[in-house]
Enzyme design. Structure first.
Site, mmCIF file in Angstrom:
data_model
loop_
_atom_site.group_PDB
_atom_site.id
_atom_site.type_symbol
_atom_site.label_atom_id
_atom_site.label_comp_id
_atom_site.label_asym_id
_atom_site.label_seq_id
_atom_site.Cartn_x
_atom_site.Cartn_y
_atom_site.Cartn_z
ATOM 1 C CG HIS A 290 -2.043 -1.107 0.994
ATOM 2 N ND1 HIS A 290 -2.047 -2.187 1.867
ATOM 3 C CD2 HIS A 290 -3.073 -1.105 0.383
ATOM 4 C CE1 HIS A 290 -3.143 -2.879 1.760
ATOM 5 N NE2 HIS A 290 -3.877 -2.079 0.810
ATOM 6 C CB VAL B 216 4.499 1.866 -6.355
ATOM 7 C CG1 VAL B 216 4.625 1.213 -8.184
ATOM 8 C CG2 VAL B 216 5.872 2.521 -6.180
#
Length: 432
Positions: free
Chosen positions: A156, A159
């Protein structure tokens, strides 16, 4: 300084990666710049290394400007070098293809993938002109969002947000949807995708509840993380002033619709959305001329984008699978450390990556994408995704059941022979 530069130089010379991950300090002194100029004349390889070093200086300077900070040095090099800019621009020309490599794009933009992608997509759709957005405020907002993701999270992080945004763009281009979307719909879809996991702590909602985290109390144990992502996004919108020029009722409506989209990513509401989606498709009563129906499809599209990793080509899908499981295992280690009951999927000794992924695909991803396939049919993109989803599920299943006593040394990262068409080429891997 000389020892450090030689270390960077030798490390890059012997790196096997085409786009190595480099951790360089900002070049601060003119004496070091002069030394690099001397190195520059020594060899072609050194030339490339120095250009990478300078590109980092330019990037760090530019990123401070995006965050509204005054640079401490008078250096006027603001941009990445032409080589990296060219490669990133070439990738953006193919951003609508499903097998877009977000990991490579993130390296080419020096960890700036989310901001770069969002600016490009806003330009593609003409959103900056349509909503009369201030570019400085837009960059400030996007920079705040990207910075508010936790880079130490294996999964998380920014990206992942960029990956979900790229997937959302592909879905917004689906013929059954694209012709019906208003500029506001597109704006909301991209913004929600970019910010849907902002400030994610790397642990799930049950962990926050059982540790009595203040967020669990604040949101009364209901959609805790998603509520926090939404409220954080609203806070950054207001702090940046991005929508301050719009009428108050319009900016408030945007904030509320962003909340509705982000809250839809709560996995505990999966069955609720899936049942409603299935009923609409069974009754054939979806009318995309209605704003409420378009908003519902945006919710479904965002849910699909959020869990689309198993629909990517194996190399990309495997990386995301390993990252999310690593995040689960870290939570399990925390729970073990504080004598808490270890959450499902978080016990590295009992929950293998292949087992987790096989279950995730079977119970979450497949049911959702089967209905999405019904909605978008006939869709080349959807057929590509379903083909890769089934291939990846079969591959994880083989890896799961290959863990017999005679195969205890088997590593899930060891490549198996590619099944026919698994590269995505025969299924339109380069097709939007």
């Amino acid at each position: 300084i000389i020892e450090y530069t030689i270390f960077v130089y030798s490390s890059l010379l012997f790196s096997s990666s085409s786009y190595p991950l480099i951790d360089l300090q900002i070049l601060k002194s003119r004496s070091l710049l002069g030394f690099l100029d001397w190195i520059l004349s020594c060899s072609p390889a050194a030339n490339s290394i120095c250009r990478l070093s300078l590109s980092f200086q330019r990037y760090c300077h530019a990123s401070r400007l995006l965050r509204g900070l005054v640079p401490r040095t008078p250096v006027s090099l603001h941009l990445l070098d032409d080589g990296y800019l060219g490669q990133a621009a070439h990738m953006l020309s193919k951003v609508a293809t499903w097998n877009f490599d977000i990991f490579l794009f993130d390296r080419l933009t020096n960890g700036n993938s989310l901001v770069t992608l969002m600016c490009h997509l806003f330009n593609v759709y003409g959103l900056i002109h349509h909503f009369q957005l201030d570019m400085v405020k837009l960059h400030r907002f996007l920079g705040m969002v990207q910075e508010d993701y936790h880079s130490q999270n294996p999964y998380h992080n920014a990206v992942h947000a960029a990956d979900v945004t790229q997937a959302m763009y592909c879905y917004l281009k689906e013929p059954k949807l694209a012709e019906q979307l208003s500029p506001l719909d597109v704006f909301l879809g991209l913004m929600a995708a970019a910010a849907h996991d902002v400030d994610h702590p790397g642990v799930n909602q049950p962990f926050l509840i059982k540790t009595r985290h203040h967020l669990a109390s604040l949101y009364q144990n209901t959609s805790v993380l998603e509520s926090h992502h939404w409220r954080s996004t609203v806070g950054m919108l207001r702090e940046s002033g991005l929508l301050s020029h719009l009428p108050a009722d319009m900016s408030q409506d945007i904030e509320q619709q962003l909340g509705s989209l982000i809250l839809a990513t709560d996995i505990s509401r999966q069955n609720e959305f899936l049942l409603t989606f299935r009923e609409h498709l069974d009754h054939r009563d979806l009318d995309l001329e209605l704003p409420s129906h378009r908003h519902f499809i945006l919710q479904i599209a965002l849910k699909c984008a959020d869990v689309c990793n198993p629909c990517r080509v194996w190399e990309l899908s495997r990386q995301w699978s390993e990252r999310v499981c690593e995040e689960f295992y870290r939570q399990g280690d925390l729970e073990r450390k504080f004598d808490l009951e270890i959450s499902p999927l978080c016990n590295q000794q009992a929950d293998s990556v292949p087992a987790i992924q096989t279950g995730f695909i079977s119970y979450i991803v497949e049911p959702l994408f089967e209905e999405w396939h019904r909605f978008t049919e006939p869709s080349l993109l959807s057929r590509t995704m379903m083909g890769q989803l089934h291939q990846n599920k079969a591959r994880w299943s083989r890896l799961r059941y290959a863990r017999t006593p005679s195969a205890t040394q088997m590593d899930p990262q060891v490549e198996e022979p590619e099944p026919a068409g698994s590269s995505g080429e025969e299924d339109g891997g380069d097709i939007p």
